[in-house]
Write an enzyme that holds these catalytic residues in place. Structure first.
Site, mmCIF file in Angstrom:
data_model
loop_
_atom_site.group_PDB
_atom_site.id
_atom_site.type_symbol
_atom_site.label_atom_id
_atom_site.label_comp_id
_atom_site.label_asym_id
_atom_site.label_seq_id
_atom_site.Cartn_x
_atom_site.Cartn_y
_atom_site.Cartn_z
ATOM 1 N N LYS A 69 3.639 -7.821 5.484
ATOM 2 C CA LYS A 69 3.767 -9.355 5.151
ATOM 3 C C LYS A 69 2.814 -10.066 6.102
ATOM 4 C CE LYS A 69 7.838 -9.220 2.663
ATOM 5 N NZ LYS A 69 8.482 -7.861 2.859
ATOM 6 N N GLU A 114 10.817 -18.693 2.788
ATOM 7 C CA GLU A 114 12.283 -17.948 2.283
ATOM 8 C C GLU A 114 11.848 -16.442 3.054
ATOM 9 O OE1 GLU A 114 9.530 -17.762 0.456
ATOM 10 O OE2 GLU A 114 9.599 -15.809 0.205
ATOM 11 N N SER A 134 5.263 0.575 3.940
ATOM 12 C CA SER A 134 5.066 -0.703 3.998
ATOM 13 C C SER A 134 5.553 -1.457 5.148
ATOM 14 C CB SER A 134 5.866 -1.590 2.674
ATOM 15 O OG SER A 134 7.167 -1.007 2.725
HETATM 16 C C1 LIG Z 1 9.296 -7.323 2.065
HETATM 17 C C2 LIG Z 1 9.100 -5.737 2.084
HETATM 18 C C3 LIG Z 1 9.179 -5.222 0.976
HETATM 19 C C4 LIG Z 1 9.367 -5.762 -0.301
HETATM 20 O O1 LIG Z 1 8.427 -6.741 -0.557
HETATM 21 P P1 LIG Z 1 7.014 -6.662 -1.875
HETATM 22 O O2 LIG Z 1 6.723 -7.902 -1.937
HETATM 23 O O3 LIG Z 1 7.713 -5.880 -3.166
HETATM 24 O O4 LIG Z 1 6.295 -5.812 -0.981
HETATM 25 C C5 LIG Z 1 8.904 -3.745 1.004
HETATM 26 N N1 LIG Z 1 8.587 -3.314 2.283
HETATM 27 C C6 LIG Z 1 8.949 -4.050 3.557
HETATM 28 C C7 LIG Z 1 8.757 -3.267 4.779
HETATM 29 C C8 LIG Z 1 9.031 -5.209 3.429
HETATM 30 O O5 LIG Z 1 9.278 -5.984 4.637
#
Ligand SMILES: *Cc1c(COP(=O)(O)O)cnc(C)c1O
Length: 398
Positions: free
Chosen positions: A93, A115, A382
């Protein structure tokens, strides 16, 4: 057919998807943002400042890590992890939050709103707001505040005001409604840092562009390491920002398959899930036209996922387009599969993933054993799972 990498068009359309479905009071703010982003994108000073922040503040480039033991454990394709979990604040993020705070500063806006679902975007936004001395207000569903209390505390220490949203299901969708309401009221002084590849143009394009660094690095790293492109990329899909940032630089590489993994919740037939491509329909939600989970009356369906970050009724419009075109395939993992994957990655690799990420890991656990040892899979890791350990512990009775 236009090249997939050149979309969207000037009004934010990805084929029939995307666009700008917002109240009239927001149109001029979105047009200003689009114009400012266009100028910034071509401004070397902006790109250099962003690159320096990504490197020195956020910790890029992130490693491409060969998951040796997971590969052996699953007994098939070679598995690499793109380690976005090692970034400052613990997830991808921050790539987007840094890009957008620089834009806010260019536009002279010192009040920042956002948000958040799992709290990762709220933490990233509160972090960049602190770094640039901005006032910061984060809207968060009351249910999400409970299941992600660690992140609520982090945001407060970072100086943000976290506003609980109790309407409706009290999760991400309601938090976005509140943020939009705030933005309509305070649009002259305020920038809304939207946290995924969602909402009205220019957000889906802009958020994607700020995350393309993931795929650009991964492409360079795998070519250095293996001297060839991967066979398969896997990422989890909430709004779709980590997935699109990772996939986008590979779209023109025809030999590279890509799979986005949605939240299957308690299973598709239970109706308790957030897999928009399993029974979702074309509709408009919160600024964009895309696949949406609705009931028979066309009302937004209640969604469910163990992971707050995937628990949303709409998917980013570019994903709808890429799914129609067949360029990206979409599957889902259930809560139970994600929880099992969360444990497996922790025990086999010493990496505790976010529950969102665990959905992508669950897919690799299913697919890697069916593939030959000379195939290469890259999974986008992610985010890290610190925020999720108490929820997982309660589930496993640890
Ligand atoms: C917010 C988040 C997601 C989902 O959001 P995307 O916009 O689909 O990437 C996935 N993995 C993590 C670790 C997140 O914090």
């Amino acid at each position: 057919m236009p090249s997939l990498e050149t979309l969207p068009d000037a009004r934010g359309h990805f084929g029939p998807y995307g666009g700008m479905f917002v109240p009239e009071t927001l149109m001029s703010a979105l047009e200003d943002l689009t114009a400012e982003y266009e100028r910034a994108r071509h401004d070397p000073a902006f790109q250099q400042e962003l690159a320096a922040l990504l490197r020195d503040f956020a910790g890029r480039p992130t490693p491409l890590y060969f998951a040796d033991r997971l590969t052996t454990h699953l007994g098939g394709a070679k598995i690499y992890l793109k380690r976005e979990d090692l970034l400052h604040t613990g997830a991808h993020k921050i790539n987007n939050a840094l890009g957008q705070i620089l834009l806010a500063r260019r536009m002279g806006k010192k009040r920042i709103i956002a948000e958040t679902g799992a709290g990762q975007h709220g933490v990233a936004t509160a972090t960049v707001a602190a770094r640039f001395g901005c006032e910061c207000i984060i809207y968060m569903g009351a249910v999400d505040m409970e299941r992600q209390s660690l992140n609520v505390t982090r945001m407060r220490f970072l100086g943000a005001r976290v506003v609980p949203v109790t309407a409706g299901q009290a999760t991400l969708k309601e938090a976005i409604n509140e943020a939009m309401r705030d933005w309509v009221t305070n649009v002259r002084t305020t920038h809304y840092i939207l946290g995924s590849a969602l909402g009205s143009h220019p957000y889906p394009m802009m958020v994607r562009d700020f995350h393309r660094v993931i795929g650009l690095e991964a492409r360079r790293q795998i070519l250095e390491r293996e001297e060839r492109l991967p066979n398969l990329l896997i990422a989890c899909v909430g709004g779709g920002s980590n997935a699109i940032g990772f996939f986008h630089p590979f779209l023109e590489d025809e030999t590279v398959r890509m799979i986005g993994v949605e939240a299957g919740g308690e299973g598709i037939r239970s109706g308790k899930h957030a897999a928009r491509f399993q029974g979702g329909k074309l509709g408009v939600l919160q600024g964009t036209k895309t696949f949406i989970l609705t009931n028979a009356d066309g009302q937004i369906e209640l969604t469910h996922s163990i992971s707050a970050g995937l628990d949303y009724a709409a998917v980013g419009p570019e994903h709808s387009y890429l799914r129609d075109s067949g360029r990206i395939e979409y599957d889902y993992a259930t809560d139970d599969e994600a929880l099992a994957a969360f444990r497996t990655l922790a025990e086999v690799e010493g990496i505790i993933p976010a529950l969102e990420t665990a959905h992508a890991i669950a897919h690799v656990i299913k697919t890697a054993p069916t593939r030959s040892a000379d195939e290469i899979i890259i999974v986008n890791c992610s985010g890290r799972g610190d925020k999720d350990v108490s929820q997982a512990a309660a589930h496993f009775g640890i």
